[in-house]
Scaffold this motif. Structure first.
Motif, PDB file in Angstrom:
ATOM      1  N   CYS A 106       0.805  -1.232   0.000  1.00  0.00           N
ATOM      2  CA  CYS A 106       0.000   0.000   0.000  1.00  0.00           C
ATOM      3  C   CYS A 106       0.833   1.275   0.000  1.00  0.00           C
ATOM      4  CB  CYS A 106      -0.963   0.003   1.192  1.00  0.00           C
ATOM      5  SG  CYS A 106      -0.218  -0.349   2.787  1.00  0.00           S
ATOM      6  N   GLY A 107       2.107   1.198   0.377  1.00  0.00           N
ATOM      7  CA  GLY A 107       2.968   2.373   0.394  1.00  0.00           C
ATOM      8  C   GLY A 107       2.857   3.144   1.698  1.00  0.00           C
ATOM      9  N   PRO A 108       3.916   3.874   2.071  1.00  0.00           N
ATOM     10  CA  PRO A 108       3.891   4.657   3.309  1.00  0.00           C
ATOM     11  C   PRO A 108       2.996   5.886   3.180  1.00  0.00           C
ATOM     12  CG  PRO A 108       5.910   5.095   2.113  1.00  0.00           C
ATOM     13  CD  PRO A 108       5.200   4.006   1.351  1.00  0.00           C
ATOM     14  N   GLN A 109       2.463   6.346   4.303  1.00  0.00           N
ATOM     15  CA  GLN A 109       1.605   7.528   4.321  1.00  0.00           C
ATOM     16  C   GLN A 109       1.708   8.193   5.693  1.00  0.00           C
ATOM     17  OE1 GLN A 109      -2.551   6.651   3.704  1.00  0.00           O
ATOM     18  NE2 GLN A 109      -3.175   8.790   3.780  1.00  0.00           N
ATOM     19  N   MET A 110       1.873   9.515   5.709  1.00  0.00           N
ATOM     20  CA  MET A 110       1.862  10.235   6.974  1.00  0.00           C
ATOM     21  C   MET A 110       0.493  10.076   7.626  1.00  0.00           C
ATOM     22  SD  MET A 110       3.542  12.047   9.158  1.00  0.00           S
ATOM     23  CE  MET A 110       4.983  12.815   8.375  1.00  0.00           C
TER      24      MET A 110
END
Length: 336
Positions: free
Chosen positions: A108-112
């Protein structure tokens, strides 16, 4: 083909400053369309509003029971969460229990994180967000659980992967439509298109599920109740999904999606709702779903949450009231 209908006006003092146009359908599981605004046949990408559909194979395959998933985990599988500790701790424990390394396996990828405390903690420690902070990490944990159960490969977001093949099949069956295609969501998973009516029809099926029928009925019922029982896991503190579900005390399950899509599942009325605001404005979709829930009788129009999303008021940085929202056209006083 009907055009998008003006549904929400944004007023600043005596001036109508903006108008949000869109499409909405209320579907009765026993009788079809109850009400519609705009073009019911408008093709849309449901985005995150359809996560409960994407979670159907997780239960129907037997994976959820094989790995002992809790009701709370099923709610998280349907979530677009804030990345708060209550969310990320559960994702870590979930994947850890499966023997899966989150950073290696998630796609899903990194996200703040949107949660203020979680975001502040990362900033204070000069740490970077990781994939468990992604608002879709619960859904992806469900995908990984299904992939492990099926003995499938690691690239579970590939449209040809058994996980996504199962998702597409369930999606087309519950919407009653052959999807015209898909887009790639923010979390890298395929997001299958349908009409607004198709999405409302699917939510009507969820609303009519009793838990005493076939495998799909039981899966739908479990997911609907999980969402209603754990509103904070579905979104987070201050988020519209959480606030509205709490205000309705479990009488309905709701889920937003990017670009101003919103759905509702109303079991006591056996009705589903789907809407899309044309310009992608979240404030528009929140106002419309709230008004429809009031019209369906599952949300008190005088409740502070209902008033916040349908009226405002709009305040500036000095807390001065500068304007309000107004529901326009037939939606303003609609009831079913």
């Amino acid at each position: 083909m009907a055009e998008a209908e003006a549904l929400v006006e944004v007023w600043r003092g005596p001036f109508c400053e903006s108008v949000h146009r869109g499409h909405a359908v209320v579907w009765d599981a026993d009788g079809g369309i109850v009400a519609a605004w705009g073009d019911p046949e408008q093709v849309i990408l449901p985005r995150s509003s359809c996560k409960m559909i994407q979670a159907l194979p997780l239960i129907e395959s037997g994976a959820a029971d094989a790995f002992g998933l809790s009701e709370a985990q099923l709610a998280l599988a349907c979530a677009s969460h804030n990345g708060a500790a209550i969310h990320t701790d559960m994702v870590r424990a979930w994947l850890g229990g499966l023997g899966i390394d989150p950073e290696e396996a998630l796609r899903c990828g990194p996200q703040m994180p949107g949660d203020p405390d979680a975001r502040s903690a990362l900033i204070k420690t000069d740490s970077s967000p990781c994939q468990i902070h992604n608002n879709c990490s619960g859904k992806h944990s469900g995908f990984l659980t299904l992939a492990k159960h099926l003995g499938a490969g690691p690239d579970y977001v590939d449209p040809d992967h058994p996980v996504q093949v199962a998702v597409k099949s369930a999606f087309e069956e519950v919407t009653g439509e052959t999807s015209p295609g898909h887009g790639i969501d923010g979390c890298s998973a395929p997001n299958f298109a349908c009409t607004v009516t198709g999405l409302a029809r699917a939510m009507g099926h969820f609303a009519a599920a009793t838990g005493a029928g076939n495998a799909r009925d039981r899966a739908m019922h479990r997911l609907t109740r999980a969402m209603a029982a754990h509103p904070v896991l579905v979104a987070g503190e201050g988020r519209s999904c959480t606030v509205l579900m709490r205000a309705m005390s479990g009488r309905a399950s709701v889920k937003t999606g990017a670009e101003a899509v919103f759905i509702a599942i109303v079991p006591e009325r056996r009705m589903g709702v789907a809407l899309k605001i044309e310009d992608g404005a979240t404030r528009g979709s929140e106002a419309v779903i709230t008004r429809i829930l009031c019209g369906l009788g599952v949300l008190d129009a005088r409740h502070p949450a209902a008033l916040t999303f349908t009226n405002g008021p709009i305040r500036n940085r000095r807390d001065i009231v500068t304007g309000e929202y107004r529901l326009s056209g037939s939606l303003s006083d609609w009831t079913a």
